[in-house]
Design a protein around this motif. Structure first.
Motif, PDB file in Angstrom:
ATOM      1  N   GLY A  57      -0.864   8.481  -5.668  1.00  0.00           N
ATOM      2  CA  GLY A  57      -1.129   9.743  -5.004  1.00  0.00           C
ATOM      3  C   GLY A  57      -2.297   9.743  -4.054  1.00  0.00           C
ATOM      4  N   THR A  58      -2.681   8.580  -3.551  1.00  0.00           N
ATOM      5  CA  THR A  58      -3.789   8.494  -2.610  1.00  0.00           C
ATOM      6  C   THR A  58      -3.625   7.267  -1.737  1.00  0.00           C
ATOM      7  N   GLU A  59      -4.261   7.268  -0.586  1.00  0.00           N
ATOM      8  CA  GLU A  59      -4.229   6.105   0.284  1.00  0.00           C
ATOM      9  C   GLU A  59      -5.106   4.996  -0.295  1.00  0.00           C
ATOM     10  N   HIS A  60      -4.686   3.768  -0.111  1.00  0.00           N
ATOM     11  CA  HIS A  60      -5.517   2.637  -0.530  1.00  0.00           C
ATOM     12  C   HIS A  60      -6.591   2.413   0.525  1.00  0.00           C
ATOM     13  N   THR A  61      -7.847   2.284   0.073  1.00  0.00           N
ATOM     14  CA  THR A  61      -8.948   2.158   1.023  1.00  0.00           C
ATOM     15  C   THR A  61      -9.305   0.715   1.358  1.00  0.00           C
ATOM     16  N   ALA A  62      -8.656  -0.240   0.723  1.00  0.00           N
ATOM     17  CA  ALA A  62      -8.902  -1.655   1.049  1.00  0.00           C
ATOM     18  C   ALA A  62      -7.586  -2.417   1.089  1.00  0.00           C
ATOM     19  N   PRO A  63      -6.597  -1.943   1.857  1.00  0.00           N
ATOM     20  CA  PRO A  63      -5.272  -2.580   1.842  1.00  0.00           C
ATOM     21  C   PRO A  63      -5.292  -4.024   2.336  1.00  0.00           C
ATOM     22  N   HIS A  64      -6.289  -4.387   3.145  1.00  0.00           N
ATOM     23  CA  HIS A  64      -6.361  -5.754   3.661  1.00  0.00           C
ATOM     24  C   HIS A  64      -6.608  -6.771   2.563  1.00  0.00           C
ATOM     25  N   PRO A  90       0.807  -1.229   0.000  1.00  0.00           N
ATOM     26  CA  PRO A  90       0.000   0.000   0.000  1.00  0.00           C
ATOM     27  C   PRO A  90       0.836   1.275   0.000  1.00  0.00           C
ATOM     28  N   GLU A  91       2.060   1.215   0.520  1.00  0.00           N
ATOM     29  CA  GLU A  91       2.928   2.398   0.494  1.00  0.00           C
ATOM     30  C   GLU A  91       3.379   2.700  -0.939  1.00  0.00           C
TER      31      GLU A  91
END
Length: 343
Positions: free
Chosen positions: A112-119, A104-105
């Motif tokens: 350019g955005t956070e992942h909303t389902a990294p699990h 996810p990093e």
């Protein structure tokens, strides 16, 4: 018969999925989702499908239960909707960039955005049969790689597998792509007046596909991407340095050993002629990826070339190939069109 749904069916990749799946002998298309065009005929947007189907676009809420769902949505949309579609089908095939990167990093760095389902990132199997066929046989979640990444990875894969590269030098990928890679809703930069005659370098550094190449191959990769006047097609020129003592015969043998049994990768190794190197023009509409190379034996500098149709082997065709593997069907079912020449 496999019941399948295409989400994002009004786009270019969605249209290619419909073209391939409507001609597939073991598939029934039960849903063609478009949030913009519910109730409109599919062949009004995809005129090549006239007389092939009577389908109309539907909303996501109207999709029946399916054996497989193909997600051909804009990047960043699938990670917001994934739980909904997981509950509607046994197999979910994502054709966006949302689940291509395992870290996810790295995703945040390139998108350019956070992942909303990294699990869910570890649960997705890369949709690249030539590297992950065994895992695809049992996969419930599949992420199809980007078109330029696919061409580059397939071009470089034999060299990495046979340990022929000087890994300290990394690889440099120079990619060229047609305008359809920007999608059916591309902005002003892709108007005909702007695109015609142009060779536009739109990603001189850090194109997001370079992260996919590095992930699949385990080598440091840098990538440049240029838009060319063609509508379809991707060609990647991958520059690398061989380990000392590796000659052209060794490279050629590695390619033959890697791809002799692969149904959709062809090694182009002609010494002369118009088509002695891979060219996407003769691959349009097909699920083939052609690979070849040229070596300067004095310096050990190698140029490896990969070519494919970005909408087929670089997208929809690769997805259908994964469906075939997952369903225990012949891998080439519905994918045997060889391309056209001349064109």
């Amino acid at each position: 018969m496999l019941r399948v749904t295409v989400v994002g069916a009004a786009g270019y990749i969605g249209g290619e999925l419909l073209r391939l799946l409507l001609g597939h002998p073991e598939v029934e298309v039960v849903g063609a989702v478009s949030s913009r065009l519910p109730g409109k005929r599919v062949d009004g947007v995809h005129p090549n499908l006239r007389s092939v189907t009577e389908l109309t676009f539907c909303s996501a809420e109207d999709v029946p239960e399916s054996d497989a769902v193909f997600l051909a949505l804009p990047h960043r949309a699938v990670m917001e909707q994934i739980e909904h579609w997981r509950g509607r089908a046994g197999l979910v095939v994502d054709l966006t960039g949302d689940f291509r990167l395992a870290d996810p990093e790295v995703f945040r760095d390139y998108y350019g955005t956070e992942h909303t389902a990294p699990h869910l990132l570890p649960a997705f199997v890369p949709g690249l049969p030539e590297l992950h066929r065994k895992r695809l046989r049992d996969a419930d979640l599949v992420s199809v790689p980007g078109c330029m990444a696919t061409a580059a990875v397939l071009a470089l894969h034999p060299l990495v597998t046979h340990d022929l590269l000087d890994r300290e030098q990394g690889v440099q990928v120079d990619a060229r792509t047609g305008s359809s890679g920007s999608g059916a809703t591309a902005g002003p930069a892709n108007l005909h007046a702007e695109r015609s005659g142009a060779m536009r370098v739109f990603a001189p550094t850090r194109h997001r596909h370079e992260a996919e190449i590095a992930q699949h191959l385990g080598v440091r990769a840098a990538m440049t991407a240029t838009g060319v006047e063609a509508v379809r097609g991707v060609q990647t020129l991958c520059h690398a340095t061989l380990r000392p003592g590796v000659d052209a015969a060794t490279v050629r043998r590695a390619f033959r050993e890697q791809y002799t049994a692969e149904p959709f990768v062809r090694v182009v190794a002609h010494q002369r002629g118009t088509h002695r190197y891979p060219d996407p023009k003769i691959l349009l509409g097909s699920n083939f990826c052609d690979v070849g190379f040229a070596l300067d034996e004095d310096t050990g500098r190698l140029t490896v070339i990969g070519a494919l149709d970005n909408l087929v082997k670089g997208g929809a065709g690769n997805a259908v190939q994964c469906l075939n593997i997952r369903s225990g069907l012949p891998e080439n079912l519905g994918l045997t069109f060889p391309g056209l020449h001349p064109l």
